[in-house]
Design a protein around this motif. Structure first.
Motif, mmCIF file in Angstrom:
data_model
loop_
_atom_site.group_PDB
_atom_site.id
_atom_site.type_symbol
_atom_site.label_atom_id
_atom_site.label_comp_id
_atom_site.label_asym_id
_atom_site.label_seq_id
_atom_site.Cartn_x
_atom_site.Cartn_y
_atom_site.Cartn_z
ATOM 1 N N ILE A 297 4.514 0.152 -2.280
ATOM 2 C CA ILE A 297 3.272 -0.256 -1.621
ATOM 3 C C ILE A 297 2.628 -1.370 -2.444
ATOM 4 C CG2 ILE A 297 2.827 1.933 -0.460
ATOM 5 C CD1 ILE A 297 0.739 2.533 -2.655
ATOM 6 N N ILE A 298 1.805 -2.171 -1.798
ATOM 7 C CA ILE A 298 1.174 -3.328 -2.440
ATOM 8 C C ILE A 298 -0.089 -2.917 -3.181
ATOM 9 C CG2 ILE A 298 0.049 -5.543 -1.942
ATOM 10 C CD1 ILE A 298 2.031 -5.823 0.410
ATOM 11 N N GLY A 299 -0.817 -1.935 -2.637
ATOM 12 C CA GLY A 299 -2.056 -1.454 -3.242
ATOM 13 C C GLY A 299 -2.514 -0.219 -2.506
ATOM 14 N N PHE A 300 -3.438 0.522 -3.101
ATOM 15 C CA PHE A 300 -3.869 1.804 -2.552
ATOM 16 C C PHE A 300 -5.399 1.863 -2.560
ATOM 17 C CE2 PHE A 300 -4.225 6.535 -2.597
ATOM 18 C CZ PHE A 300 -3.402 6.796 -1.500
ATOM 19 N N PRO A 301 -6.020 2.609 -1.616
ATOM 20 C CA PRO A 301 -7.482 2.721 -1.618
ATOM 21 C C PRO A 301 -7.985 3.241 -2.958
ATOM 22 C CG PRO A 301 -6.588 3.641 0.402
ATOM 23 C CD PRO A 301 -5.415 3.348 -0.491
ATOM 24 N N ARG A 302 -9.040 2.616 -3.444
ATOM 25 C CA ARG A 302 -9.534 2.962 -4.776
ATOM 26 C C ARG A 302 -10.773 3.835 -4.742
ATOM 27 N NH1 ARG A 302 -11.307 -3.127 -4.579
ATOM 28 N NH2 ARG A 302 -9.092 -3.442 -4.830
ATOM 29 N N ILE A 303 -11.428 3.947 -3.555
ATOM 30 C CA ILE A 303 -12.725 4.624 -3.518
ATOM 31 C C ILE A 303 -12.611 6.146 -3.569
ATOM 32 C CG2 ILE A 303 -13.915 2.755 -2.344
ATOM 33 C CD1 ILE A 303 -13.627 4.283 0.276
ATOM 34 N N GLY A 304 -11.389 6.653 -3.354
ATOM 35 C CA GLY A 304 -11.194 8.093 -3.417
ATOM 36 C C GLY A 304 -11.186 8.730 -2.041
#
Length: 747
Positions: free
Chosen positions: A5-12
């Motif tokens: 994956i390129i990136g993942f949600p960071r806010i939780g």
């Protein structure tokens, strides 16, 4: 078959990062406590991704506010006015994002702009003559080491130097060649440090390649990477997303990248480019799972595409970072029949694994997916579809023409010079949110809820009159969100319980889902708009969200065109406009905050694939009102200087722009384009808690009047005040009205 994956949600999963960071802002959490919390959250996400079966896991995609800002801080791209204040590193970071007003000084936040064609926003870096680039931070190394300590070997991610340059602001006199040389040296140092730590790969995000790239820009890109990629100890992945890289493809594949990431979802020509030839010695990271929408992937269609690629070194990945979708469907209350059609971030991990297994010969997941797509999802609204088909050119034209309306409205309204107003919303306090939640949970009845809303409206109307605003607003206390509130009163919409997506910093949005055909079921805003107008002799604006913004801030359907979906919404909002007018609302603001959001990234496609239908869709909403009804609109979060002619064609009577963070740069273009519409360039930034002084606002007004005729100017804040606290809101508006009073006297 590998997956990544390129990136993942960071806010939780439950917006944990938002709440922790806001505690830090309020002084309820120390910076070391916030850092510790963030570390635990990152580790939780890495372990989740690994457990799901994904092979390529990113690191450094986490951020407290914005990864572009993180990159700027990592490379010491910090304006002198910030470094001069002797702030701590955390204070400096958040000062760039939110501004700073305290004992150490007073500075404005850096400009914030849309991240390409998404609802995410980035903080614009600034290169000054004094800027010296070097590796001044350790975040990218620290986070790689954190994951390594867990036994997870990640692929560190950073914005590539070409895109960083493209997105940045340059002061006059900046030596670009010097900047590029220092950037190359700094990136090489990052490569070396990560290699020494044991990293095998680094991902450089270069989404600017999907835009129109000139020969000069391509030469600059090539020069940067020829030097940067020489003799590297680490494998470099060039990652693009949000479209295809047709202008740069031949150059990219000729350079010694170990891997190249391409978008097969929004990249219309990506498959064609790859079929033309892709080097066998490079890994192709194929973005085949949509990272921007929430619908299930059609496995058969995706597999058909993958079979055409014919490349041995293939990694399946998402079309872009999963930052742009909610965390998981597991927390939703949709029925199983509905929920099976959705895939949020966590579910998209499973989709990648399913696709890899299907390519390897497993048929179980493929058969289940085929059965899903063989069924029908909803019942069509034949009446709505018939209305769309019956539309003619006359339906998009308002009469009389703008110049005649302008004369009629000048006599009808008789505003003072520099009429003042706000954009619409007032602070949504904890009390407002709790009362609305109680009503939703049926803990209070409708009568009690209405009494509370009426009280809020009355208090703020009285306050607006007291400080001398000319056109008032009712404050929108009954509204949870400027899109969700409307969607709840339109058929064809679904709403998630916890489908939050980061917009900027700690600001999250919960986009509704367009499930089927859209139609207005009942009046939406008439009740409270007419109530507010009856409480005062001053004009109270009716406040609506425009069809393009409702579409762009929703998760759209994939089975019909964006145009047809928007026109359905436009007809629904048109009914609301006419009802407001019929009930005595003389000024109606139809916000198109997100007009630019789905503007194609290539200028050559602007007028043939978006503006050719989005601008008429707005006109459709107000085309039937009387000449004595004044139509306002508002636009924010974006650059609009390059589409000024199209905005003028919206045929509104007044347009307010977010302008303060960009130093009113839009005004020069308005003047050059002979913009006819009256304008309200925001005179102060509402995305920062900083309170502007009277003198500062007067200076801003002077800049506006130097470029826009007096009779065309309105004075207002940059945007709605929903997210601000009451103290800074009242102080700022008092200063704004006092500044206008003084300017009027001087005039």
């Amino acid at each position: 078959m590998k997956t990544a994956i390129i990136g993942f949600p960071r806010i939780g999963e439950n917006r944990e990062l938002k709440f922790a960071t806001e505690k830090y802002f309020r002084g309820e959490l120390a910076i070391d406590e916030l850092e510790s919390f963030a570390k635990d959250l990152r580790q939780k996400h890495w372990q989740l991704i690994k457990k799901s079966g994904i092979d390529g896991i990113p690191s450094n995609d986490f951020s407290f506010y914005d990864t572009t800002l993180d990159t700027a801080c990592l490379l010491n791209i910090v304006p002198q006015e910030v470094t001069a204040l002797n702030l701590t590193e955390s204070e400096k970071y958040f000062a760039l994002a939110r501004g700073y007003q305290g004992e150490k000084g007073d500075i404005k936040a850096r400009p914030m702009k849309k991240w390409f064609n998404t609802n995410y926003h980035y903080i614009v870096p600034k290169f000054e003559k004094e800027t010296t680039i070097f590796v001044s931070g350790d975040k990218i190394f620290r986070e790689y080491h954190e994951a390594k300590a867990l036994g997870i070997d990640t692929r560190p991610v950073i914005i590539g130097p070409f895109t960083l340059l493209q997105l940045s602001e340059f002061d006059q006199g900046v030596d670009r060649e010097k900047i590029i040389g220092e950037l190359i040296k700094a990136y090489k140092e990052i490569f070396e440090k990560l290699a020494d730590l044991g990293a095998e790969w680094i991902q450089l995000d270069e989404p600017s390649l999907v835009k129109d790239v000139t020969k000069e820009e391509l030469t600059e890109f090539q020069g940067i990477y020829q030097e940067l990629l020489a003799d590297q100890k680490i494998k470099v992945l060039l990652q693009s997303y949000f479209g295809d890289i047709r202008d740069a493809y031949d150059t990219v594949v000729s350079l010694p990248f170990a891997g190249i990431g391409l978008d097969f979802v929004e990249g219309r020509k990506t498959l064609e480019l790859v079929e033309r030839g892709f080097p066998q010695d490079k890994v192709l990271f194929a973005g085949v799972v949509n990272g921007k929408n929430i619908w299930r992937n059609n496995y058969q269609q995706t597999l058909d595409v993958l079979k055409q690629i014919n490349h041995d070194q293939l990694v399946l990945t998402t079309s872009c970072s999963l930052l742009h979708v909610p965390f998981t469907t597991e927390n939703e209350t949709f029925s199983a029949e509905i929920n099976q059609h959705f895939a949020f971030a966590k579910e998209k991990l499973a989709e990648l694994v399913d696709l890899a297994n299907s390519l390897a010969g497993s048929e179980e997941a493929l058969k289940t997916n085929q059965a899903l797509f063989a069924g029908s999802r909803f019942t069509e609204n034949q009446a709505v579809q018939a209305k769309i088909k019956a539309l003619t050119e006359k339906d998009y034209l308002r009469k009389p023409a703008f110049e005649q309306r302008e004369t009629i409205q000048k006599a009808a309204f008789d505003y003072p010079v520099l009429p003042t107003t706000t954009i619409g919303s007032f602070p949504q306090t904890r009390e407002v949110k709790l009362t609305r939640a109680k009503f939703k949970r049926q803990e209070i009845n409708e009568e009690a809820y209405d009494q509370f809303i009426a009280q809020q409206i009355n208090e703020w109307l009285e306050w607006q009159e007291k400080i001398g605003l000319d056109v008032l607003v009712h404050g929108e206390f009954e509204r949870n969100d400027m899109v969700e509130y409307f969607g709840q009163n339109l058929s064809g919409y679904l709403f998630s319980k916890n489908g939050w997506v980061q917009s900027y910093g700690t600001r999250g949005v919960k986009p509704p889902i367009i499930w089927g055909d859209v139609a207005r079921e009942k009046p939406i805003t008439v009740k409270w708009s007419t109530y507010a107008q009856k409480q005062t002799d001053k004009i109270v604006k009716g406040m609506l969200t425009g069809p393009v913004t409702i579409l762009n801030w929703s998760f759209p359907r994939e089975d019909i065109s964006l145009k047809d979906s928007t026109l359905q919404i436009a007809l629904a909002i048109q009914e609301e406009v006419l009802d407001l007018e019929k009930n005595g609302i003389r000024v109606i603001q139809i916000d198109e905050a997100a007009l630019r959001e789905k503007l194609p990234l290539r200028k050559t496609d602007w007028y043939t694939e978006y503006l050719d239908w989005s601008i008429p869709a707005f006109r459709l909403v107000h085309s039937k009102v009387q000449a004595t009804t004044q139509i306002h609109t508002h636009m924010c979060y974006s650059e609009f200087t390059d589409i000024i002619p199209a905005i003028d064609q919206m045929d509104a009577d007044v347009i307010s722009f977010e302008a303060s963070r960009s130093n009113l740069a839009i005004l020069d273009e308005l003047k050059q384009q002979n913009f006819r519409t009256a304008v309200g360039p925001g005179v102060y930034d509402i995305h920062s808690p900083r309170v502007p002084s009277v003198a500062e606002i007067k200076q801003t007004i002077s800049k506006i009047l130097a470029k826009v005729p007096l009779e065309k100017v309105w004075i207002n804040p940059d945007c709605g005040l929903k997210t601000r606290g009451i103290p800074e809101t009242t102080a700022s508006l008092i200063n704004m009205t006092e500044a206008v009073k003084q300017v009027r006297e001087e005039l």
